[in-house]
Design a protein around this motif. Sequence first.
Motif, PDB file in Angstrom:
ATOM      1  N   PRO A 141      -4.522  -7.760   0.657  1.00 46.42           N
ATOM      2  CA  PRO A 141      -5.757  -8.160   1.351  1.00 46.42           C
ATOM      3  C   PRO A 141      -5.980  -7.272   2.567  1.00 46.42           C
ATOM      4  O   PRO A 141      -5.057  -7.034   3.342  1.00 46.42           O
ATOM      5  CB  PRO A 141      -5.495  -9.621   1.741  1.00 46.42           C
ATOM      6  CG  PRO A 141      -4.001  -9.765   1.719  1.00 46.42           C
ATOM      7  CD  PRO A 141      -3.492  -8.814   0.693  1.00 46.42           C
ATOM      8  N   LYS A 167       0.264 -10.945  -0.471  1.00 50.97           N
ATOM      9  CA  LYS A 167      -0.492 -10.324  -1.563  1.00 50.97           C
ATOM     10  C   LYS A 167      -0.332 -11.091  -2.873  1.00 50.97           C
ATOM     11  O   LYS A 167      -1.207 -11.020  -3.743  1.00 50.97           O
ATOM     12  CB  LYS A 167      -0.035  -8.875  -1.754  1.00 50.97           C
ATOM     13  CG  LYS A 167       1.421  -8.736  -2.173  1.00 50.97           C
ATOM     14  CD  LYS A 167       1.825  -7.275  -2.247  1.00 50.97           C
ATOM     15  CE  LYS A 167       3.297  -7.130  -2.641  1.00 50.97           C
ATOM     16  NZ  LYS A 167       3.709  -5.703  -2.662  1.00 50.97           N
ATOM     17  N   GLU A 193     -10.301 -11.875   3.247  1.00 50.09           N
ATOM     18  CA  GLU A 193      -9.332 -11.819   2.145  1.00 50.09           C
ATOM     19  C   GLU A 193      -8.003 -12.440   2.559  1.00 50.09           C
ATOM     20  O   GLU A 193      -7.346 -13.101   1.740  1.00 50.09           O
ATOM     21  CB  GLU A 193      -9.141 -10.366   1.711  1.00 50.09           C
ATOM     22  CG  GLU A 193     -10.383  -9.757   1.068  1.00 50.09           C
ATOM     23  CD  GLU A 193     -10.230  -8.287   0.765  1.00 50.09           C
ATOM     24  OE1 GLU A 193     -11.079  -7.737   0.050  1.00 50.09           O
ATOM     25  OE2 GLU A 193      -9.251  -7.670   1.248  1.00 50.09           O
ATOM     26  N   PHE A 230      -3.283 -13.399  -3.251  1.00 47.46           N
ATOM     27  CA  PHE A 230      -4.613 -12.794  -3.152  1.00 47.46           C
ATOM     28  C   PHE A 230      -5.352 -12.993  -4.479  1.00 47.46           C
ATOM     29  O   PHE A 230      -4.824 -12.724  -5.552  1.00 47.46           O
ATOM     30  CB  PHE A 230      -4.469 -11.312  -2.818  1.00 47.46           C
ATOM     31  CG  PHE A 230      -5.766 -10.623  -2.531  1.00 47.46           C
ATOM     32  CD1 PHE A 230      -6.869 -11.309  -2.071  1.00 47.46           C
ATOM     33  CD2 PHE A 230      -5.877  -9.248  -2.712  1.00 47.46           C
ATOM     34  CE1 PHE A 230      -8.058 -10.665  -1.803  1.00 47.46           C
ATOM     35  CE2 PHE A 230      -7.060  -8.592  -2.449  1.00 47.46           C
ATOM     36  CZ  PHE A 230      -8.153  -9.311  -1.993  1.00 47.46           C
ATOM     37  N   SER A 231      -6.593 -13.467  -4.382  1.00 47.33           N
ATOM     38  CA  SER A 231      -7.361 -13.783  -5.590  1.00 47.33           C
ATOM     39  C   SER A 231      -7.609 -12.561  -6.462  1.00 47.33           C
ATOM     40  O   SER A 231      -7.755 -12.676  -7.690  1.00 47.33           O
ATOM     41  CB  SER A 231      -8.705 -14.423  -5.215  1.00 47.33           C
ATOM     42  OG  SER A 231      -8.504 -15.652  -4.540  1.00 47.33           O
ATOM     43  N   GLN A 232      -7.660 -11.381  -5.864  1.00 45.57           N
ATOM     44  CA  GLN A 232      -7.886 -10.161  -6.636  1.00 45.57           C
ATOM     45  C   GLN A 232      -6.716  -9.836  -7.559  1.00 45.57           C
ATOM     46  O   GLN A 232      -6.855  -9.010  -8.468  1.00 45.57           O
ATOM     47  CB  GLN A 232      -8.135  -8.983  -5.696  1.00 45.57           C
ATOM     48  CG  GLN A 232      -9.403  -9.109  -4.874  1.00 45.57           C
ATOM     49  CD  GLN A 232     -10.657  -9.098  -5.733  1.00 45.57           C
ATOM     50  OE1 GLN A 232     -10.701  -8.449  -6.775  1.00 45.57           O
ATOM     51  NE2 GLN A 232     -11.676  -9.824  -5.317  1.00 45.57           N
ATOM     52  N   ASN A 233      -5.572 -10.472  -7.358  1.00 43.05           N
ATOM     53  CA  ASN A 233      -4.392 -10.217  -8.183  1.00 43.05           C
ATOM     54  C   ASN A 233      -4.192 -11.270  -9.265  1.00 43.05           C
ATOM     55  O   ASN A 233      -3.109 -11.366  -9.837  1.00 43.05           O
ATOM     56  CB  ASN A 233      -3.142 -10.174  -7.287  1.00 43.05           C
ATOM     57  CG  ASN A 233      -3.155  -8.974  -6.359  1.00 43.05           C
ATOM     58  OD1 ASN A 233      -3.514  -7.870  -6.753  1.00 43.05           O
ATOM     59  ND2 ASN A 233      -2.769  -9.190  -5.107  1.00 43.05           N
ATOM     60  N   ASP A 249      -8.536 -16.168   2.468  1.00 49.21           N
ATOM     61  CA  ASP A 249      -8.556 -16.606   1.078  1.00 49.21           C
ATOM     62  C   ASP A 249      -7.141 -16.723   0.518  1.00 49.21           C
ATOM     63  O   ASP A 249      -6.813 -17.693  -0.176  1.00 49.21           O
ATOM     64  CB  ASP A 249      -9.378 -15.619   0.242  1.00 49.21           C
ATOM     65  CG  ASP A 249      -9.323 -15.918  -1.247  1.00 49.21           C
ATOM     66  OD1 ASP A 249      -9.948 -16.919  -1.676  1.00 49.21           O
ATOM     67  OD2 ASP A 249      -8.673 -15.154  -1.988  1.00 49.21           O
ATOM     68  N   SER A 250      -6.293 -15.761   0.829  1.00 49.27           N
ATOM     69  CA  SER A 250      -4.916 -15.777   0.330  1.00 49.27           C
ATOM     70  C   SER A 250      -4.123 -16.934   0.935  1.00 49.27           C
ATOM     71  O   SER A 250      -3.352 -17.607   0.233  1.00 49.27           O
ATOM     72  CB  SER A 250      -4.234 -14.441   0.657  1.00 49.27           C
ATOM     73  OG  SER A 250      -4.968 -13.354   0.124  1.00 49.27           O
ATOM     74  N   TRP A 293       0.300  -4.905  -7.266  1.00 50.50           N
ATOM     75  CA  TRP A 293      -0.385  -5.898  -6.442  1.00 50.50           C
ATOM     76  C   TRP A 293      -1.313  -5.213  -5.447  1.00 50.50           C
ATOM     77  O   TRP A 293      -0.979  -4.192  -4.870  1.00 50.50           O
ATOM     78  CB  TRP A 293       0.612  -6.749  -5.672  1.00 50.50           C
ATOM     79  CG  TRP A 293       1.591  -7.491  -6.518  1.00 50.50           C
ATOM     80  CD1 TRP A 293       2.821  -7.054  -6.922  1.00 50.50           C
ATOM     81  CD2 TRP A 293       1.439  -8.800  -7.069  1.00 50.50           C
ATOM     82  NE1 TRP A 293       3.445  -8.009  -7.680  1.00 50.50           N
ATOM     83  CE2 TRP A 293       2.624  -9.089  -7.798  1.00 50.50           C
ATOM     84  CE3 TRP A 293       0.433  -9.747  -7.017  1.00 50.50           C
ATOM     85  CZ2 TRP A 293       2.815 -10.294  -8.461  1.00 50.50           C
ATOM     86  CZ3 TRP A 293       0.620 -10.962  -7.678  1.00 50.50           C
ATOM     87  CH2 TRP A 293       1.795 -11.222  -8.389  1.00 50.50           C
ATOM     88  N   GLU A 294      -2.482  -5.796  -5.223  1.00 44.61           N
ATOM     89  CA  GLU A 294      -3.399  -5.322  -4.190  1.00 44.61           C
ATOM     90  C   GLU A 294      -3.194  -6.137  -2.913  1.00 44.61           C
ATOM     91  O   GLU A 294      -2.983  -7.349  -2.969  1.00 44.61           O
ATOM     92  CB  GLU A 294      -4.860  -5.457  -4.651  1.00 44.61           C
ATOM     93  CG  GLU A 294      -5.214  -4.557  -5.823  1.00 44.61           C
ATOM     94  CD  GLU A 294      -6.685  -4.648  -6.160  1.00 44.61           C
ATOM     95  OE1 GLU A 294      -7.466  -5.087  -5.284  1.00 44.61           O
ATOM     96  OE2 GLU A 294      -7.065  -4.289  -7.291  1.00 44.61           O
TER      97      GLU A 294
END
Length: 227
Positions: free
Chosen positions: A61, A25, A66, A28-31, A69-70, A58-59
């Motif tokens: 994946p 996590k 996802e 992960f790009s969302q973080n 991606d990570s 943290w989110e």
Amino acid sequence: MGAHNMIADKTIGNLHDRAKPQTLKNFFSQNVCVAAKPVRRIERKGSEGLEMVYDYAWEDPCTLAEVTDSILNYITILHQLWPLDPTGTMMLRVINKYKWISVASDLKDKVSVITAFFNAVLQDNSGRSVREETILSFKEQEELMKMSLIAHNLPNTVPTGRIQRHDQDHFNRGKGKSMNPNSSRANHNYNGSNNSNNSRNNGNRYSSVNNSNSRRGNSSSSRPRAT
């Protein structure tokens, strides 16, 4: 776009210290902007019992896209900071060898197995760094993959066989072979009515083709061969 624009600053800072274990996590790009979110309190079991720690929210994946991606973010930033460390590439090869956990029918199980495997590799390598030992080899990583599969009640054998094609492919092939039943009769009638014309034209066409071939043969024979 560089990897530093897709990974949280805290993750990049921790990756400079090989003794600090990280998890999937963290890459992960969302973080990437996780530092702007409120800090949450986490209860975990430590050496002295239950302890309270504070960390970013943290989110995790949740899909294979996802997760991929990570992993790619980890491989990219690892290559920039530690170019001689092939850990990320070896992990990707192990996951690909097991066909991205094709033995699991549930997406959550696929994501959970890969996440547990990734975290175990980074955890083990951080301990090896403290002990000044070399990183996990491919076979040692594969053993962690097998352990992760067993922990999720899945077979740990290497999948074999090809991926089945989608039914749409069979439909398209059948559609391409289908013919209009009237078209065959129309072609038959057309060919029958023009047999005499075709026979007259074939002689002229055959002679013209032979003439062109003879001219082409003479010109190629006179042309010097390239050396």
